[in-house]
Motif scaffolding. Structure first.
Motif, short mmCIF file in Angstrom:
data_model
loop_
_atom_site.label_atom_id
_atom_site.label_comp_id
_atom_site.label_asym_id
_atom_site.label_seq_id
_atom_site.Cartn_x
_atom_site.Cartn_y
_atom_site.Cartn_z
N LEU A 211 0.83 -1.21 0.00
CA LEU A 211 0.00 0.00 0.00
C LEU A 211 0.86 1.25 0.00
O LEU A 211 0.56 2.23 -0.70
N ALA A 212 1.94 1.25 0.77
CA ALA A 212 2.82 2.41 0.84
C ALA A 212 3.46 2.68 -0.53
O ALA A 212 3.58 3.83 -0.96
N GLU A 213 3.86 1.62 -1.20
CA GLU A 213 4.46 1.79 -2.53
C GLU A 213 3.46 2.40 -3.50
O GLU A 213 3.82 3.20 -4.37
N LYS A 214 2.19 2.08 -3.32
CA LYS A 214 1.15 2.57 -4.22
C LYS A 214 0.75 4.01 -3.91
O LYS A 214 0.53 4.81 -4.83
N TYR A 215 0.68 4.37 -2.62
CA TYR A 215 0.07 5.64 -2.26
C TYR A 215 1.03 6.70 -1.72
O TYR A 215 0.69 7.88 -1.72
N LYS B 38 4.08 9.10 -1.82
CA LYS B 38 5.00 9.71 -2.77
C LYS B 38 6.30 10.10 -2.07
O LYS B 38 6.36 10.22 -0.85
N LYS B 39 7.34 10.30 -2.85
CA LYS B 39 8.64 10.67 -2.31
C LYS B 39 8.53 11.96 -1.49
O LYS B 39 7.93 12.94 -1.92
N GLY B 40 9.09 11.94 -0.30
CA GLY B 40 9.06 13.10 0.58
C GLY B 40 7.87 13.14 1.52
O GLY B 40 7.84 13.95 2.46
N GLU B 41 6.88 12.30 1.28
CA GLU B 41 5.71 12.27 2.16
C GLU B 41 5.96 11.36 3.36
O GLU B 41 6.79 10.46 3.32
N LYS B 42 5.24 11.65 4.45
CA LYS B 42 5.38 10.85 5.66
C LYS B 42 4.13 10.01 5.90
O LYS B 42 3.03 10.38 5.52
N ILE B 43 4.36 8.87 6.55
CA ILE B 43 3.27 8.00 6.97
C ILE B 43 2.97 8.29 8.44
O ILE B 43 3.88 8.37 9.27
N LEU B 44 1.68 8.46 8.76
CA LEU B 44 1.25 8.67 10.14
C LEU B 44 0.73 7.34 10.68
O LEU B 44 -0.23 6.78 10.14
N TYR C 4 10.87 4.38 4.52
CA TYR C 4 9.81 5.36 4.67
C TYR C 4 10.04 6.23 5.91
O TYR C 4 10.64 5.80 6.89
N SER C 5 9.55 7.46 5.85
CA SER C 5 9.57 8.37 7.00
C SER C 5 8.21 8.31 7.70
O SER C 5 7.17 8.32 7.03
N LEU C 6 8.23 8.23 9.01
CA LEU C 6 6.99 8.03 9.76
C LEU C 6 6.84 9.01 10.91
O LEU C 6 7.82 9.44 11.51
N ILE C 7 5.59 9.34 11.20
CA ILE C 7 5.20 10.01 12.43
C ILE C 7 4.43 8.97 13.22
O ILE C 7 3.41 8.46 12.76
N ALA C 8 4.94 8.60 14.39
CA ALA C 8 4.36 7.51 15.17
C ALA C 8 3.75 8.06 16.45
O ALA C 8 4.41 8.76 17.22
N VAL C 9 2.49 7.73 16.69
CA VAL C 9 1.73 8.27 17.81
C VAL C 9 1.22 7.14 18.70
O VAL C 9 0.72 6.13 18.21
N ASP C 10 1.37 7.32 20.02
CA ASP C 10 0.77 6.37 20.96
C ASP C 10 0.44 7.12 22.25
O ASP C 10 1.07 8.13 22.58
N ILE C 11 -0.53 6.59 22.99
CA ILE C 11 -0.99 7.23 24.22
C ILE C 11 -0.21 6.73 25.43
O ILE C 11 -0.26 7.31 26.51
N HIS C 12 0.55 5.63 25.27
CA HIS C 12 1.24 4.99 26.39
C HIS C 12 2.73 5.32 26.35
O HIS C 12 3.45 4.89 25.45
N GLU C 13 3.20 6.06 27.35
CA GLU C 13 4.57 6.55 27.35
C GLU C 13 5.60 5.42 27.39
O GLU C 13 6.63 5.48 26.70
N GLU C 14 5.36 4.38 28.19
CA GLU C 14 6.33 3.30 28.30
C GLU C 14 6.44 2.50 27.01
O GLU C 14 7.52 2.02 26.65
N MET C 15 5.33 2.36 26.29
CA MET C 15 5.38 1.67 24.99
C MET C 15 6.25 2.47 24.02
O MET C 15 7.08 1.92 23.27
N LEU C 16 6.07 3.80 24.01
CA LEU C 16 6.88 4.65 23.15
C LEU C 16 8.36 4.58 23.53
O LEU C 16 9.23 4.53 22.66
N ASN C 17 8.64 4.60 24.82
CA ASN C 17 10.03 4.52 25.27
C ASN C 17 10.68 3.22 24.81
O ASN C 17 11.85 3.20 24.40
N ARG C 18 9.92 2.13 24.87
CA ARG C 18 10.43 0.84 24.39
C ARG C 18 10.72 0.91 22.90
O ARG C 18 11.75 0.41 22.42
N ALA C 19 9.83 1.54 22.13
CA ALA C 19 10.03 1.67 20.69
C ALA C 19 11.30 2.47 20.39
O ALA C 19 12.08 2.10 19.50
#
Length: 251
Positions: free
Chosen positions: A30-34, A36-42, A60-75
Protein backbone atom coordinates in the motif's frame (compact mmCIF):
# COMPACT_ATOMS: atom_id res chain seq x y z
CA UNK A 1 -13.85 8.02 27.86
CA UNK A 2 -10.59 6.88 29.52
CA UNK A 3 -8.86 3.99 27.76
CA UNK A 4 -7.82 1.14 30.07
CA UNK A 5 -4.07 0.74 29.48
CA UNK A 6 -3.37 -2.01 32.04
CA UNK A 7 -2.74 -4.56 29.28
CA UNK A 8 0.25 -2.50 28.08
CA UNK A 9 2.09 -1.95 31.37
CA UNK A 10 4.98 -4.29 30.44
CA UNK A 11 6.26 -3.33 26.95
CA UNK A 12 9.04 -5.95 26.93
CA UNK A 13 6.57 -8.74 27.69
CA UNK A 14 4.21 -7.24 25.09
CA UNK A 15 6.92 -7.68 22.43
CA UNK A 16 7.52 -11.27 23.49
CA UNK A 17 3.82 -12.05 23.28
CA UNK A 18 3.31 -10.27 19.95
CA UNK A 19 6.32 -11.12 17.74
CA UNK A 20 4.43 -11.28 14.45
CA UNK A 21 4.46 -8.54 11.82
CA UNK A 22 2.38 -10.49 9.31
CA UNK A 23 0.62 -7.34 8.10
CA UNK A 24 3.91 -5.78 6.95
CA UNK A 25 3.93 -7.06 3.31
CA UNK A 26 0.39 -5.76 2.79
CA UNK A 27 1.28 -2.36 4.24
CA UNK A 28 4.48 -2.09 2.20
CA UNK A 29 2.47 -2.75 -0.96
CA UNK A 30 0.00 0.00 0.00
CA UNK A 31 2.82 2.41 0.84
CA UNK A 32 4.46 1.79 -2.53
CA UNK A 33 1.15 2.57 -4.22
CA UNK A 34 0.07 5.64 -2.26
CA UNK A 35 3.09 7.28 -0.57
CA UNK A 36 5.00 9.71 -2.77
CA UNK A 37 8.64 10.67 -2.31
CA UNK A 38 9.06 13.10 0.58
CA UNK A 39 5.71 12.27 2.16
CA UNK A 40 5.38 10.85 5.66
CA UNK A 41 3.27 8.00 6.97
CA UNK A 42 1.25 8.67 10.14
CA UNK A 43 0.90 5.58 12.34
CA UNK A 44 -1.65 5.76 15.15
CA UNK A 45 -1.27 3.45 18.12
CA UNK A 46 2.29 2.52 17.18
CA UNK A 47 2.98 0.74 20.47
CA UNK A 48 6.54 -0.57 20.68
CA UNK A 49 7.23 0.09 17.00
CA UNK A 50 6.39 -3.45 15.84
CA UNK A 51 5.38 -2.12 12.40
CA UNK A 52 6.87 1.38 12.60
CA UNK A 53 10.50 0.29 12.69
CA UNK A 54 10.30 -2.22 9.78
CA UNK A 55 8.54 0.45 7.69
CA UNK A 56 11.38 2.87 8.46
CA UNK A 57 13.91 0.14 7.58
CA UNK A 58 12.14 -0.10 4.21
CA UNK A 59 12.98 3.57 3.60
CA UNK A 60 9.81 5.36 4.67
CA UNK A 61 9.57 8.37 7.00
CA UNK A 62 6.99 8.03 9.76
CA UNK A 63 5.20 10.01 12.43
CA UNK A 64 4.36 7.51 15.17
CA UNK A 65 1.73 8.27 17.81
CA UNK A 66 0.77 6.37 20.96
CA UNK A 67 -0.99 7.23 24.22
CA UNK A 68 1.24 4.99 26.39
CA UNK A 69 4.57 6.55 27.35
CA UNK A 70 6.33 3.30 28.30
CA UNK A 71 5.38 1.67 24.99
CA UNK A 72 6.88 4.65 23.15
CA UNK A 73 10.03 4.52 25.27
CA UNK A 74 10.43 0.84 24.39
CA UNK A 75 10.03 1.67 20.69
CA UNK A 76 12.69 4.37 20.91
CA UNK A 77 15.10 1.90 22.53
CA UNK A 78 14.66 -0.48 19.59
CA UNK A 79 15.08 2.04 16.78
CA UNK A 80 18.34 2.74 14.96
CA UNK A 81 19.69 6.32 14.62
CA UNK A 82 19.32 6.00 10.86
CA UNK A 83 15.56 5.46 11.09
CA UNK A 84 13.34 8.40 10.08
CA UNK A 85 10.70 8.31 12.82
CA UNK A 86 9.15 11.16 14.81
CA UNK A 87 7.61 9.82 18.04
CA UNK A 88 4.64 11.59 19.67
CA UNK A 89 2.88 10.88 22.97
CA UNK A 90 -0.72 11.81 22.17
CA UNK A 91 -4.30 10.62 22.27
CA UNK A 92 -5.39 9.61 18.75
CA UNK A 93 -8.72 11.35 19.35
CA UNK A 94 -6.99 14.70 19.86
CA UNK A 95 -4.11 14.84 17.41
CA UNK A 96 -2.32 18.16 17.06
CA UNK A 97 -0.03 17.30 14.29
CA UNK A 98 -2.09 6.78 7.63
CA UNK A 99 -2.43 3.71 9.02
CA UNK A 100 -3.56 2.20 12.29
CA UNK A 101 -2.63 -1.40 13.12
CA UNK A 102 -3.05 -3.80 16.00
CA UNK A 103 -6.84 -3.31 16.21
CA UNK A 104 -6.31 0.12 17.77
CA UNK A 105 -9.66 1.28 16.36
CA UNK A 106 -11.43 -1.09 18.74
CA UNK A 107 -10.23 0.93 21.72
CA UNK A 108 -12.69 3.69 20.77
CA UNK A 109 -15.72 2.34 22.61
CA UNK A 110 -18.43 4.92 21.86
CA UNK A 111 -19.76 6.53 18.70
CA UNK A 112 -18.38 9.85 19.92
CA UNK A 113 -14.90 8.37 20.41
CA UNK A 114 -14.95 6.85 16.94
CA UNK A 115 -16.01 10.17 15.42
CA UNK A 116 -13.29 12.06 17.31
CA UNK A 117 -10.63 9.62 16.14
CA UNK A 118 -11.70 9.81 12.50
CA UNK A 119 -11.97 13.60 12.63
CA UNK A 120 -8.44 13.79 14.04
CA UNK A 121 -7.15 11.60 11.23
CA UNK A 122 -9.05 13.68 8.69
CA UNK A 123 -7.34 16.87 9.87
CA UNK A 124 -3.89 15.27 9.62
CA UNK A 125 -4.21 13.80 6.14
CA UNK A 126 -3.67 15.61 2.88
CA UNK A 127 -6.63 15.74 0.48
CA UNK A 128 -7.32 12.24 -0.84
CA UNK A 129 -4.80 10.79 1.63
CA UNK A 130 -5.33 7.10 2.37
CA UNK A 131 -6.15 5.77 5.85
CA UNK A 132 -5.79 2.06 6.68
CA UNK A 133 -6.82 0.32 9.90
CA UNK A 134 -7.91 -3.09 11.13
CA UNK A 135 -10.61 -4.23 13.52
CA UNK A 136 -12.04 -7.60 14.47
CA UNK A 137 -15.04 -8.78 12.47
CA UNK A 138 -18.00 -9.29 14.85
CA UNK A 139 -18.74 -12.89 13.93
CA UNK A 140 -21.41 -15.05 15.50
CA UNK A 141 -18.77 -16.68 17.71
CA UNK A 142 -18.13 -13.37 19.45
CA UNK A 143 -21.74 -13.24 20.57
CA UNK A 144 -21.36 -16.68 22.14
CA UNK A 145 -18.41 -15.74 24.36
CA UNK A 146 -18.72 -16.99 27.90
CA UNK A 147 -16.79 -16.12 31.03
CA UNK A 148 -14.36 -19.03 31.10
CA UNK A 149 -10.59 -19.16 30.80
CA UNK A 150 -9.15 -19.90 27.37
CA UNK A 151 -5.46 -20.66 26.98
CA UNK A 152 -3.73 -18.25 24.57
CA UNK A 153 -0.01 -18.96 24.58
CA UNK A 154 3.19 -19.52 26.58
CA UNK A 155 6.21 -17.21 26.42
CA UNK A 156 9.51 -16.82 28.25
CA UNK A 157 9.84 -13.38 29.83
CA UNK A 158 12.98 -11.22 30.16
CA UNK A 159 13.79 -12.89 33.51
CA UNK A 160 13.69 -16.37 31.98
CA UNK A 161 10.39 -17.25 33.62
CA UNK A 162 7.69 -19.23 31.84
CA UNK A 163 4.49 -17.20 31.41
CA UNK A 164 1.23 -19.01 30.73
CA UNK A 165 -1.41 -16.63 29.35
CA UNK A 166 -5.16 -17.15 29.60
CA UNK A 167 -8.05 -14.94 28.48
CA UNK A 168 -11.58 -14.58 29.84
CA UNK A 169 -14.05 -12.78 27.57
CA UNK A 170 -17.61 -11.53 27.86
CA UNK A 171 -19.46 -9.84 25.01
CA UNK A 172 -22.08 -7.14 25.59
CA UNK A 173 -24.29 -7.29 22.46
CA UNK A 174 -26.11 -4.07 23.36
CA UNK A 175 -22.99 -1.90 23.47
CA UNK A 176 -21.06 -4.17 21.05
CA UNK A 177 -18.17 -4.29 23.52
CA UNK A 178 -16.05 -7.28 24.45
CA UNK A 179 -14.71 -7.19 28.01
CA UNK A 180 -11.43 -9.11 28.26
CA UNK A 181 -9.44 -10.16 31.30
CA UNK A 182 -5.91 -11.37 30.59
CA UNK A 183 -4.43 -13.67 33.21
CA UNK A 184 -0.67 -14.29 33.29
CA UNK A 185 0.76 -17.02 35.52
CA UNK A 186 4.51 -16.89 36.05
CA UNK A 187 6.63 -19.99 36.75
CA UNK A 188 10.32 -20.12 37.66
CA UNK A 189 11.96 -23.52 37.07
CA UNK A 190 8.50 -25.07 37.14
CA UNK A 191 7.52 -23.39 40.42
CA UNK A 192 4.55 -21.04 40.45
CA UNK A 193 5.70 -17.51 41.33
CA UNK A 194 2.86 -15.06 40.81
CA UNK A 195 -0.29 -14.26 38.87
CA UNK A 196 -1.13 -10.92 37.24
CA UNK A 197 -4.36 -9.70 35.68
CA UNK A 198 -4.97 -6.94 33.16
CA UNK A 199 -8.11 -5.73 31.45
CA UNK A 200 -9.06 -4.46 28.03
CA UNK A 201 -12.37 -3.45 26.40
CA UNK A 202 -12.86 -3.69 22.64
CA UNK A 203 -15.65 -2.25 20.48
CA UNK A 204 -16.99 -4.27 17.55
CA UNK A 205 -18.24 -2.48 14.45
CA UNK A 206 -20.19 -4.14 11.63
CA UNK A 207 -19.21 -3.60 7.97
CA UNK A 208 -22.30 -1.56 7.00
CA UNK A 209 -22.02 0.41 10.24
CA UNK A 210 -18.37 1.09 9.34
CA UNK A 211 -19.31 2.44 5.91
CA UNK A 212 -21.84 4.82 7.47
CA UNK A 213 -19.26 5.94 10.03
CA UNK A 214 -16.71 6.70 7.32
CA UNK A 215 -19.25 8.53 5.14
CA UNK A 216 -20.28 10.65 8.11
CA UNK A 217 -16.67 11.70 8.70
CA UNK A 218 -15.93 12.43 5.03
CA UNK A 219 -13.97 9.31 4.15
CA UNK A 220 -14.64 7.29 1.02
CA UNK A 221 -14.50 3.56 1.64
CA UNK A 222 -12.26 1.93 -0.97
CA UNK A 223 -12.55 -1.64 0.26
CA UNK A 224 -12.65 -3.91 3.29
CA UNK A 225 -10.27 -6.85 3.10
CA UNK A 226 -10.15 -10.23 4.79
CA UNK A 227 -7.24 -9.63 7.15
CA UNK A 228 -3.93 -8.33 5.87
CA UNK A 229 -4.51 -9.89 2.45
CA UNK A 230 -5.92 -8.21 -0.61
CA UNK A 231 -9.00 -10.38 -0.86
CA UNK A 232 -12.73 -9.80 -0.14
CA UNK A 233 -14.32 -10.50 3.21
CA UNK A 234 -16.27 -13.70 3.80
CA UNK A 235 -18.48 -14.94 6.61
CA UNK A 236 -15.36 -16.56 8.06
CA UNK A 237 -13.34 -13.33 8.20
CA UNK A 238 -11.76 -12.71 11.61
CA UNK A 239 -10.14 -9.31 11.02
CA UNK A 240 -11.42 -6.54 8.75
CA UNK A 241 -8.79 -4.32 7.17
CA UNK A 242 -10.45 -1.06 6.17
CA UNK A 243 -8.92 1.04 3.38
CA UNK A 244 -10.46 4.48 2.92
CA UNK A 245 -9.60 7.85 1.42
CA UNK A 246 -10.03 11.38 2.71
CA UNK A 247 -12.39 13.40 0.56
CA UNK A 248 -11.73 17.13 0.43
CA UNK A 249 -14.32 19.72 1.40
CA UNK A 250 -15.39 20.25 -2.18
CA UNK A 251 -16.23 16.62 -2.89
Amino acid sequence: MDINLSEYEDPILYDLENPSSSELPFLLDLAEKYVKKGEKILELGCGTGRITIPMAEAGYSLIAVDIHEEMLNRAKEKMSPCHSIDWHLQDCRQLHLDFMTGHVFQHFLTNEDQDQALQSVYRCLKDHGVFVFDTHFPSFEEHALSDHETFWRTVIDAQGRTVQIYIKEQYDPIKQIEHCKVIRRFFDAGRFVEEKESFIDLRYTYPQEMKHLLDKNRFKLLRICDGWKDRPMTQYTESMVVICKKENNNV
